[in-house]
Every structure is written in C-alpha cells, then in structure tokens.
Design an enzyme around this catalytic site. Structure first.
Site, short mmCIF file in Angstrom:
data_model
loop_
_atom_site.label_atom_id
_atom_site.label_comp_id
_atom_site.label_asym_id
_atom_site.label_seq_id
_atom_site.Cartn_x
_atom_site.Cartn_y
_atom_site.Cartn_z
CB ALA A 117 30.19 -65.54 -3.72
CG ASN A 118 34.86 -68.48 -4.38
OD1 ASN A 118 34.53 -69.64 -4.59
ND2 ASN A 118 35.23 -68.06 -3.18
#
Ligand code: CTP
Length: 212
Positions: free
Chosen positions: A21-22
C-alpha cells in the site's frame, strides 16, 4: 455537473492479511467530493481503504485494489462530466495473491510484481469527452514530470504536490494546465484547495461547452 472522484490508497493483497500500500490518507479526494456536493453537484466517490467518515449526500463506493477501482470507475464514467483522480493508485500488484496465509520459510524471499493499468491514462487516451483532472506526487524534478503526465494522460489540469502533503490537513501544490498556465497553492487547507479545484473543473467544462 456529475463529479466522479477517487480517493485514498489502494491495497494490493499478497494473502488475506498482507498487502502492499502507500501512505495516502484520502483527505484530499474526500475534501473535493465534499466541496463538489456543497456546490450543488452530483457526486460519486470511489474510495480505497481510509479511516475517513463518508461525506453526506454522496454516493460512496469502497474498493480495495487498483483493479477494483478501475472496474468501479468504468461503471460510472459514462454518466460523469468530470473525473478527479485524487487516489494514490498502486502502480504494481503481486503477480500471485494467495487465498491462504503465506507461511514463513527459511532465508530471504522476494515478491514478483506485475504492473497495474494506468487508469487515468487509459481514460485520457480513450478521448472520453469529460473534464479530466489528475494528481502528481513528485519528490524531485517535479514540474517537468508532472507536465509529461498532463500531456500523456491528456488531462485538463494536474495538481502537482510533494510527499509532505500525505496525511496532512494542508497542501502546497502547483496546478499545471494543458494550455501552459500554472497556479500555485501555498500551504492552504485541503478544503481551500478543494474549492479551487472544483471551480477550475467547472470552468473547464464551461469552456468545453462554449467551444463546441
Ligand atoms: N494513476 C492511475 N493509475 C495508476 C497510477 C496512477 O490512474 N496505475 C493516476 C493517479 O490517480 C494520479 C495520476 O495518475 O491522478 C498520477 O499518478 P502518479 O503516481 O503521480 O504518477 P504515475 O503515472 O503513476 O507515474 P510515476 O509513479 O512513475 O511518477
């Protein structure tokens, strides 16, 4: 107008409990959706996983991965007049996603990744007639790269910002337009930035209608 707004990160699962993810919080996209609604527009928000409260009066579709975000956009794009792509879409996903938890083994391990489609680029190249707005997160040589994205994805304008924006309630950004104009937003709240972005999208649509 009918606004389609995306927000948040995407999660690209390796197995049921792990994902890539970020750090996107979704705040900018939610602020844009809220502001467009406040201005009387019909708003559909497609959101990756966030901890934000759903804005009132807005159709909310929750998605997890880039592929599911793309599918949700495809379903709604034809009915929309403007797409604001504020989501931080993952550029890659694991080549394999396991339905069972991956067990540990001995020694190092690597993850094979395959590219995700560039959702905004696909829509830009399809010559969809609506107003297309992108975001661009750059750590260096920002403006030239953001201008490339603006051109390649055939956007009306792009909001270039820096990593400090992530998770923050304020934003410093340069808005780059397809006709070469630029506008700077210096350390403003995301609500203020959203006001400007929605106005600019309204103007872009008006201009488009006049030139037809
Ligand atoms: N975007 C998208 N689909 C992707 C990646 C990005 O639609 N797979 C959109 C983002 O929502 C954003 C814009 O494209 O509006 C630019 O995203 P960014 O990550 O800054 O740029 P990339 O095109 O992914 O290029 P790079 O990561 O190499 O800078």
């Amino acid at each position: 107008m009918k606004f389609l707004v995306t927000a948040g990160p995407t999660h690209e699962h390796l197995d049921p409990v792990r994902f890539l993810a970020n750090a996107s919080s979704g705040k900018m996209g939610y602020a844009i959706a809220r502001e467009a609604r406040r201005r009387g527009h019909t708003v559909s928000l497609i959101s990756g996983p966030t901890h934000l409260r759903p804005p009132r009066g807005i159709r909310l579709t929750k998605v997890i991965s880039a592929m599911s975000m793309r599918q949700a956009i495809k379903k709604e794009i034809r009915r929309s007049h403007c797409l604001v792509m504020a989501a931080a879409v993952a550029d890659y996903r694991p080549a394999k996603s396991s339905s069972a938890k991956i067990r540990k083994g001995k020694g190092p391990r690597s993850i094979a990744l395959v590219p995700n489609p560039d959702i905004l680029g696909e829509i830009g190249r399809s010559r969809w007639p609506g107003v297309l707005v992108g975001f661009s997160l750059e750590t260096e040589t920002g403006e030239a790269r953001a201008r490339d994205k603006l051109r390649q994805k055939r956007l009306d304008f792009i909001v270039q910002n820096a990593p400090a924006t992530i998770g923050s309630d304020s934003i410093t950004a340069t808005i780059l337009f397809s006709d070469g104009r630029r506008e700077i937003l210096k350390q403003v709240s995301k609500a203020v930035a959203a006001r400007r972005i929605v106005r600019l999208a309204e103007d872009a649509r008006k201009e488009r209608q006049q030139t037809r």
